[in-house]
Design an enzyme around this catalytic site. Sequence first.
Site, PDB file in Angstrom:
ATOM      1  N   ASP A  84       0.816  -1.219   0.000  1.00 45.37           N
ATOM      2  CA  ASP A  84       0.000   0.000   0.000  1.00 45.37           C
ATOM      3  C   ASP A  84       0.846   1.265   0.000  1.00 45.37           C
ATOM      4  OD1 ASP A  84       0.687  -0.806   2.682  1.00 45.37           O
ATOM      5  OD2 ASP A  84      -0.786   0.596   3.482  1.00 45.37           O
ATOM      6  N   GLU A  94      -0.110  -1.079   5.685  1.00 42.01           N
ATOM      7  CA  GLU A  94       1.007  -0.670   6.558  1.00 42.01           C
ATOM      8  C   GLU A  94       0.915   0.812   6.905  1.00 42.01           C
ATOM      9  OE1 GLU A  94       4.864   0.862   7.874  1.00 42.01           O
ATOM     10  OE2 GLU A  94       3.792   1.450   6.060  1.00 42.01           O
TER      11      GLU A  94
HETATM   12 ZN   LIG Z   1       6.741   2.133   4.091  1.00 40.02          ZN
END
Ligand SMILES: [Zn+2]
Length: 351
Positions: free
Chosen positions: A71, A125
């Site tokens: 992401d 994340e």
């Molecule tokens: Zn990163």
Amino acid sequence: MSLDLTGDLVVLFRAVVDVESVSGNEGPLADLVEEALGAVPHLRVERDGDTVIARTHTGQAGRVVIAGHLDTVPVAANLPSRLDGERVYGRGTADMKGGVAVALACAAALSSPRRDITWIFYDHEEVEAELNSLTRIAAEHPDWLAGDFAVLMEPTGAVVEGGCQGTLRCQVTTRGVAAHSARSWLGHNAIHEAAEVLERLAAYRPREVEVGGLTYREGLNAVAISGGIAGNVVPDECVVTVNFRFAPDRDEADATAHCRNVFEGFEVVFVDFAPGARPGLDLPIAQEFVAAVGGVPRAKFGWTDVARFSTLGVPAVNFGPADPGKAHADDEFCPIADLFTCRDALLRWLA
Ligand SMILES: [Zn+2]
């Protein structure tokens, strides 16, 4: 469309960048990654949500984990990618699709590695920790994350950054007695009382400490202060919020005890905590990695998922293409040379 893992690395990198994958929308990129790795005969591929895990099973001694998140933070009119001289610009080029592209290329190339390898491409994340797919996988399939050493391919400018700092926040509260400010001698001012807290912070000398051969620098800072209810009332409470960034030789008990000690005599409440991670560079498997990669390792300032692996008993380092200072910037870019430096380093280490 599909990803060609064995062709030109820059073409692969730009293909990964050009599939938008802002946190929550990793699905289309995870599909491509799963499909491409699924076609590699020496890998066993699993999918959990939008996380793809590919493992070798050669029976070699030792298993290394190489991980990267799919992401990115939201796009800022910086997609599709743009090639400008020796750099590729665009959302995710620094954080961290260069690492993802290098890992994909190496996953395909390393058909009989010297160590067994677990390749992890994960989601969420860049958002709250509870959404991070590694939180779920650590709980549900801890064996998927098992290994003797882990490399997070976050941007480091192709230099090894070991471990990470821990972080905690606490609230230091001072108490007084409320009164009308016209008759303040009848009260006791909690904000004035906080001056002593601020003096201790201003006088604080942060520690610099060597852990596993790397120098970590700590910091203790007030990050918020609140108190007072009206313009004519002597306040009876003041709260100073303090952030402590600490070296990975401290555990939770030590880090909290240190704060209690600094603010002795005051009321201290801890509101959150994330552990640091030791670099683990003294381990033979880590030294083998550093020798293959070259350069002088440095300490990681900031918190990354290496701490998660460290908590699971897997020493971990950060190593990936692009300048971490460009992560999340509108003019985010990756130098093309970094891609090849990181790819060649991993191949030297594991081929
Ligand atoms: Zn990163």
